[in-house]
Design a protein around this motif. Sequence first.
Motif, PDB file in Angstrom:
ATOM      1  N   ASN A 129      -5.891  -0.563  29.484  1.00 46.95           N
ATOM      2  CA  ASN A 129      -6.942   0.434  29.314  1.00 46.95           C
ATOM      3  C   ASN A 129      -6.706   1.350  28.113  1.00 46.95           C
ATOM      4  O   ASN A 129      -7.602   2.077  27.697  1.00 46.95           O
ATOM      5  CB  ASN A 129      -7.057   1.306  30.577  1.00 46.95           C
ATOM      6  CG  ASN A 129      -7.411   0.486  31.806  1.00 46.95           C
ATOM      7  OD1 ASN A 129      -8.269  -0.374  31.755  1.00 46.95           O
ATOM      8  ND2 ASN A 129      -6.733   0.755  32.913  1.00 46.95           N
ATOM      9  N   SER A 130      -5.499   1.300  27.559  1.00 48.06           N
ATOM     10  CA  SER A 130      -5.153   2.198  26.461  1.00 48.06           C
ATOM     11  C   SER A 130      -5.605   1.622  25.118  1.00 48.06           C
ATOM     12  O   SER A 130      -5.394   0.441  24.829  1.00 48.06           O
ATOM     13  CB  SER A 130      -3.640   2.426  26.435  1.00 48.06           C
ATOM     14  OG  SER A 130      -3.271   3.179  25.311  1.00 48.06           O
ATOM     15  N   THR A 131      -6.222   2.461  24.301  1.00 51.85           N
ATOM     16  CA  THR A 131      -6.629   2.068  22.948  1.00 51.85           C
ATOM     17  C   THR A 131      -5.776   2.780  21.899  1.00 51.85           C
ATOM     18  O   THR A 131      -6.092   2.735  20.708  1.00 51.85           O
ATOM     19  CB  THR A 131      -8.113   2.405  22.718  1.00 51.85           C
ATOM     20  OG1 THR A 131      -8.309   3.812  22.949  1.00 51.85           O
ATOM     21  CG2 THR A 131      -9.004   1.611  23.653  1.00 51.85           C
ATOM     22  N   LYS A 132      -4.703   3.416  22.341  1.00 53.69           N
ATOM     23  CA  LYS A 132      -3.844   4.175  21.430  1.00 53.69           C
ATOM     24  C   LYS A 132      -3.044   3.237  20.544  1.00 53.69           C
ATOM     25  O   LYS A 132      -2.442   2.272  21.015  1.00 53.69           O
ATOM     26  CB  LYS A 132      -2.900   5.068  22.240  1.00 53.69           C
ATOM     27  CG  LYS A 132      -2.009   5.945  21.386  1.00 53.69           C
ATOM     28  CD  LYS A 132      -1.102   6.804  22.250  1.00 53.69           C
ATOM     29  CE  LYS A 132      -0.183   7.677  21.392  1.00 53.69           C
ATOM     30  NZ  LYS A 132       0.717   8.498  22.230  1.00 53.69           N
ATOM     31  N   LEU A 133      -3.044   3.520  19.247  1.00 58.27           N
ATOM     32  CA  LEU A 133      -2.270   2.738  18.295  1.00 58.27           C
ATOM     33  C   LEU A 133      -0.861   3.297  18.193  1.00 58.27           C
ATOM     34  O   LEU A 133      -0.637   4.496  18.368  1.00 58.27           O
ATOM     35  CB  LEU A 133      -2.936   2.749  16.919  1.00 58.27           C
ATOM     36  CG  LEU A 133      -4.321   2.103  16.816  1.00 58.27           C
ATOM     37  CD1 LEU A 133      -4.873   2.250  15.404  1.00 58.27           C
ATOM     38  CD2 LEU A 133      -4.268   0.637  17.199  1.00 58.27           C
TER      39      LEU A 133
ATOM     40  N   TYR B 123      -0.032  -0.396  14.640  1.00 52.60           N
ATOM     41  CA  TYR B 123      -0.131  -1.669  15.356  1.00 52.60           C
ATOM     42  C   TYR B 123      -0.522  -1.415  16.805  1.00 52.60           C
ATOM     43  O   TYR B 123      -0.412  -0.302  17.316  1.00 52.60           O
ATOM     44  CB  TYR B 123       1.193  -2.441  15.291  1.00 52.60           C
ATOM     45  CG  TYR B 123       2.314  -1.845  16.111  1.00 52.60           C
ATOM     46  CD1 TYR B 123       2.566  -2.289  17.418  1.00 52.60           C
ATOM     47  CD2 TYR B 123       3.130  -0.854  15.594  1.00 52.60           C
ATOM     48  CE1 TYR B 123       3.582  -1.749  18.175  1.00 52.60           C
ATOM     49  CE2 TYR B 123       4.161  -0.302  16.344  1.00 52.60           C
ATOM     50  CZ  TYR B 123       4.385  -0.759  17.637  1.00 52.60           C
ATOM     51  OH  TYR B 123       5.401  -0.228  18.394  1.00 52.60           O
ATOM     52  N   ILE B 124      -1.008  -2.482  17.456  1.00 48.23           N
ATOM     53  CA  ILE B 124      -1.363  -2.433  18.868  1.00 48.23           C
ATOM     54  C   ILE B 124      -0.239  -3.092  19.663  1.00 48.23           C
ATOM     55  O   ILE B 124       0.092  -4.251  19.398  1.00 48.23           O
ATOM     56  CB  ILE B 124      -2.688  -3.174  19.139  1.00 48.23           C
ATOM     57  CG1 ILE B 124      -3.800  -2.600  18.268  1.00 48.23           C
ATOM     58  CG2 ILE B 124      -3.066  -3.097  20.612  1.00 48.23           C
ATOM     59  CD1 ILE B 124      -5.085  -3.417  18.328  1.00 48.23           C
ATOM     60  N   PRO B 125       0.392  -2.397  20.612  1.00 48.72           N
ATOM     61  CA  PRO B 125       1.428  -3.049  21.425  1.00 48.72           C
ATOM     62  C   PRO B 125       0.893  -4.331  22.067  1.00 48.72           C
ATOM     63  O   PRO B 125      -0.195  -4.355  22.623  1.00 48.72           O
ATOM     64  CB  PRO B 125       1.763  -1.986  22.479  1.00 48.72           C
ATOM     65  CG  PRO B 125       1.429  -0.688  21.821  1.00 48.72           C
ATOM     66  CD  PRO B 125       0.222  -0.971  20.961  1.00 48.72           C
ATOM     67  N   GLY B 126       1.659  -5.400  21.964  1.00 51.67           N
ATOM     68  CA  GLY B 126       1.235  -6.700  22.476  1.00 51.67           C
ATOM     69  C   GLY B 126       0.572  -7.566  21.422  1.00 51.67           C
ATOM     70  O   GLY B 126       0.549  -8.787  21.547  1.00 51.67           O
ATOM     71  N   ILE B 127       0.024  -6.941  20.374  1.00 50.23           N
ATOM     72  CA  ILE B 127      -0.610  -7.691  19.282  1.00 50.23           C
ATOM     73  C   ILE B 127       0.291  -7.593  18.058  1.00 50.23           C
ATOM     74  O   ILE B 127       0.001  -6.902  17.077  1.00 50.23           O
ATOM     75  CB  ILE B 127      -2.029  -7.160  18.972  1.00 50.23           C
ATOM     76  CG1 ILE B 127      -2.866  -7.107  20.245  1.00 50.23           C
ATOM     77  CG2 ILE B 127      -2.725  -8.034  17.930  1.00 50.23           C
ATOM     78  CD1 ILE B 127      -3.177  -8.462  20.861  1.00 50.23           C
TER      79      ILE B 127
END
Length: 495
Positions: free
Chosen positions: A146-150, A159-163
Amino acid sequence: MDEQQPTKKIKLEDPVSTADSNHDNEEDSKPVVIKKDKDSNRLCPYLDTINRQYLDFDFEKLCSVSLTRINVYACLVCGKYFQGRGTNTHAYTHSVAESHHVFLNLHTLKFYCLPDNYEIIDSSLDDIKYLLNPIFTTEQIHAMDNSTKLSRAIDGTLYIPGIVGLNNIKANDYCNVVLQALSHVKPLRDYFLREENYNKVKRPPGDSTYLLVSRFGELQRKLWNPRNFKVHVSPHEMLQAVVLWSHKKFQFTQQGDPIDFLSWFLNELHRALNGTKKRKSSIIFKTFLGSMKIYSRKIPPTDLDEKQKWQLMQTPEYQEQEQESPFLYLTCDLPAPPLFIDELRENIIPQVNLYQLLMKFNGQSEKECKTYKENFMRRYEITQLPPFLILYIKRFTKNTFFVEKNPTIVNFPVKNVDFGEFLTPENRAKHKRTIYDLVANIVHDGEPTKGTYRVHILQKSTGKWYEMQDLHVIDILPQMITLTEAYIQIYELRA
């Protein structure tokens, strides 16, 4: 008050553990000055010499000189690994020769200043400790989708955690795409982000499958680390465990097949977690295990007349046999590509709908299967759909001389795929939900033996799709995903 003792007999108020000791240098008889007052523990004048951009804990924890795994320290100035802490050890020698003073024990996660040999306690070092061993709370894990925090790397890159990308050491892209895809299977990810879920699993003496589990857990925590120093992760330790436990069947120096690796990897994880044949005996079976009925009947020899064939079909040997079979993935057969060419003298790339491929499992369609001695007709009936359904689209045909690739494009929706359409009415009634959404799509590009692999991943919090090919990560429109030569797909049952 300073205390002076021989190196072999260090006795402090806080005893040095076996991993911290310099037992590998027993011949050393020179005294070591141990500073043990509280101020020296907390105040170190060399903390500003730490170079965080050089720190990389993704590789094997080996001493760069002796190549041993015992009692290894990381120099936080240059990032290299060295053994020991006492005089005449490699870490001590490096400290004196290079004037690098701050070290981290990779096992105990304690910081030391060399050559003075005192422990450093400073909260400013917590980010380094977290980089080596990321820890996730239950609340953090629940909030991930649910988090959109970079997040921001040490060089300022967002970056996006997991990506995040995975290094291609030489030819391990076939492993990378599978590891990336599995890292976005929610129950599997959530399970392996919490080390306490599996670190107490008992294994028989000498059984190193647990190494595979722990390495996969470490990789998951690094991929989802919101406080990474860089925007990529190296799967080096994970791949070393794969090579070891597969007895070199899978290597990162030569190309392999993702479906072979995926099948082996899931089964080995299941076994390492003490899984049995029961449906919910491990997180692997809870997530991916489905079941089907396989009906098979022998085909009479072609040299018989109709009457003889009919008589033979009445015998028990030629009656249809039913077998219940579990599965971790479904194999979809592509139709043979056309042999003709168009007016531009180019091969026509055929297309097929995903639902056509899935009709193989409706319990009515028969498929001829040949063995060395006999021919069978088989039909497949899905009886239980899993929470996450893996589809393997069979593109390669292998024989003695060469490997052929079927370039047929599979048309599939990325959302609202109703797998209940190919279930029998009886089996459909058993399922409360049959609508699935695509979460990962592995693609093969190029020639059968020289091609490369990439993976498309759904980032749930934003609903965006990303294409990952080793270190390269870009966003991609979902319409472009359906134009690729899909090879392995993972669908998630919609809640």
